[in-house]
Design a protein around this motif. Sequence first.
Motif, PDB file in Angstrom:
ATOM      1  N   ARG A 125       7.525  -1.146   5.434  1.00  0.00           N
ATOM      2  CA  ARG A 125       8.017  -2.202   4.542  1.00  0.00           C
ATOM      3  C   ARG A 125       7.241  -3.512   4.708  1.00  0.00           C
ATOM      4  N   MET A 126       6.209  -3.494   5.560  1.00  0.00           N
ATOM      5  CA  MET A 126       5.490  -4.736   5.867  1.00  0.00           C
ATOM      6  C   MET A 126       4.911  -5.400   4.613  1.00  0.00           C
ATOM      7  N   LYS A 127       4.305  -4.551   3.744  1.00  0.00           N
ATOM      8  CA  LYS A 127       3.613  -5.139   2.580  1.00  0.00           C
ATOM      9  C   LYS A 127       4.608  -5.783   1.630  1.00  0.00           C
ATOM     10  N   GLU A 128       5.607  -4.998   1.185  1.00  0.00           N
ATOM     11  CA  GLU A 128       6.514  -5.525   0.130  1.00  0.00           C
ATOM     12  C   GLU A 128       7.455  -6.584   0.701  1.00  0.00           C
ATOM     13  N   HIS A 129       7.818  -6.459   1.982  1.00  0.00           N
ATOM     14  CA  HIS A 129       8.816  -7.403   2.505  1.00  0.00           C
ATOM     15  C   HIS A 129       8.212  -8.694   3.062  1.00  0.00           C
ATOM     16  N   PHE A 130       7.003  -8.566   3.651  1.00  0.00           N
ATOM     17  CA  PHE A 130       6.409  -9.759   4.275  1.00  0.00           C
ATOM     18  C   PHE A 130       5.146 -10.226   3.567  1.00  0.00           C
ATOM     19  N   GLY A 131       4.741  -9.482   2.517  1.00  0.00           N
ATOM     20  CA  GLY A 131       3.535  -9.879   1.784  1.00  0.00           C
ATOM     21  C   GLY A 131       2.289  -9.757   2.635  1.00  0.00           C
ATOM     22  N   ILE A 132       2.324  -8.817   3.577  1.00  0.00           N
ATOM     23  CA  ILE A 132       1.168  -8.596   4.452  1.00  0.00           C
ATOM     24  C   ILE A 132       0.266  -7.543   3.816  1.00  0.00           C
ATOM     25  N   GLU A 133      -1.024  -7.836   3.721  1.00  0.00           N
ATOM     26  CA  GLU A 133      -1.986  -6.828   3.264  1.00  0.00           C
ATOM     27  C   GLU A 133      -2.367  -5.946   4.454  1.00  0.00           C
ATOM     28  N   THR A 134      -3.115  -6.543   5.388  1.00  0.00           N
ATOM     29  CA  THR A 134      -3.479  -5.810   6.615  1.00  0.00           C
ATOM     30  C   THR A 134      -3.311  -6.747   7.812  1.00  0.00           C
ATOM     31  N   PHE A 135      -3.197  -6.163   9.016  1.00  0.00           N
ATOM     32  CA  PHE A 135      -3.100  -6.956  10.239  1.00  0.00           C
ATOM     33  C   PHE A 135      -4.472  -7.081  10.881  1.00  0.00           C
ATOM     34  N   ASP A 136      -4.711  -8.220  11.505  1.00  0.00           N
ATOM     35  CA  ASP A 136      -5.957  -8.430  12.243  1.00  0.00           C
ATOM     36  C   ASP A 136      -5.821  -7.939  13.681  1.00  0.00           C
ATOM     37  N   PRO A 149       2.797   7.873  16.988  1.00  0.00           N
ATOM     38  CA  PRO A 149       3.299   8.014  15.615  1.00  0.00           C
ATOM     39  C   PRO A 149       3.249   6.709  14.827  1.00  0.00           C
ATOM     40  N   ASP A 150       3.515   5.587  15.470  1.00  0.00           N
ATOM     41  CA  ASP A 150       3.479   4.311  14.738  1.00  0.00           C
ATOM     42  C   ASP A 150       2.044   3.900  14.379  1.00  0.00           C
ATOM     43  N   THR A 151       1.070   4.260  15.212  1.00  0.00           N
ATOM     44  CA  THR A 151      -0.331   3.969  14.881  1.00  0.00           C
ATOM     45  C   THR A 151      -0.747   4.776  13.650  1.00  0.00           C
ATOM     46  N   LYS A 152      -0.347   6.044  13.632  1.00  0.00           N
ATOM     47  CA  LYS A 152      -0.664   6.893  12.462  1.00  0.00           C
ATOM     48  C   LYS A 152       0.065   6.363  11.230  1.00  0.00           C
ATOM     49  N   LEU A 153       1.296   5.877  11.434  1.00  0.00           N
ATOM     50  CA  LEU A 153       2.081   5.314  10.326  1.00  0.00           C
ATOM     51  C   LEU A 153       1.389   4.065   9.771  1.00  0.00           C
ATOM     52  N   MET A 154       0.874   3.205  10.674  1.00  0.00           N
ATOM     53  CA  MET A 154       0.163   1.997  10.215  1.00  0.00           C
ATOM     54  C   MET A 154      -1.095   2.378   9.431  1.00  0.00           C
TER      55      MET A 154
END
Length: 214
Positions: A125-136, A149-154
């Motif tokens: 939900r990072m993109k739609e909820h926080f307006g994040i494109e990608t993380f640095d 699993p969370d790395t693969k999810l990201m």
Amino acid sequence: TRSTRPQRLLNAVRKHATRGDPQSVISAIDHFCRHSEWAMNIGDEKGSILDSVVSELNPEKVLELGTYCGYSTVRIARLLPPGARLITLEFNADYAAIARQVIALAGLEDRVQLVEGASEDWIPRMKEHFGIETFDFVFLDHWKDRYLPDTKLMEDCGLLRKGTVLLADNVICPGVPDYLQYVRNSLSYKSCYFKSHLEYTKAEDGLEKSVFLG
Ligand SMILES: Nc1ncnc2c1ncn2CCOCCNC(=O)c1cc(-c2ccc(F)cc2)cc(O)c1O
Ligand SMILES: [Mg+2]
């Protein structure tokens, strides 16, 4: 009812730190954990490695998985320019309540967004909820069996870009063997190990820095 360790840690910060001074908050927590009660903060030795990775990268968009009492949140946020943003996810509501107060005492609430919930629920939900494109920059310090699993999810959610840096705590103790095997053998990552010690102890631990190659 008896106080919890995070509450006693917060009391030590209130007693010894100076409001608005992140370094005094960091020092107060390290002193409490070294001389009163061990707690699972990254600590001063691994914390210095975290500082050097963040300072070299100068990230604008940061994700932290696993806030706990906010120690590493403060370490990272104090090095970010005011326009930068750090989103930190904490599953445990009691830890989150303590961390909010620690972050506020350090005077860093303007660049930190603490979100309560499970990483697997929030990463999509990072993109739609926080307006994040990608993380640095992503700091992994939550359930050790969620690192992989969370790395693969990201990756699947398109939250990583060419050059995004993942830094993982506890790759030796408690250990994250499946994650290490993945980032060290995948052609999509350039990975290196920073040998150190488990916070406030002589036991070996270390951080794994992995650059996503896209
Ligand atoms: N948003 C989220 N989504 C999912 N899960 C989440 C979450 N937010 C939190 N959680 C839950 C997990 O949070 C805490 C994870 N950290 C550790 O367990 C940890 C343990 C030790 C340790 C303990 C005992 C020893 F003997 C030796 C080492 C050391 C460390 O440095 C650790 O970081
Ligand atoms: Mg840790």
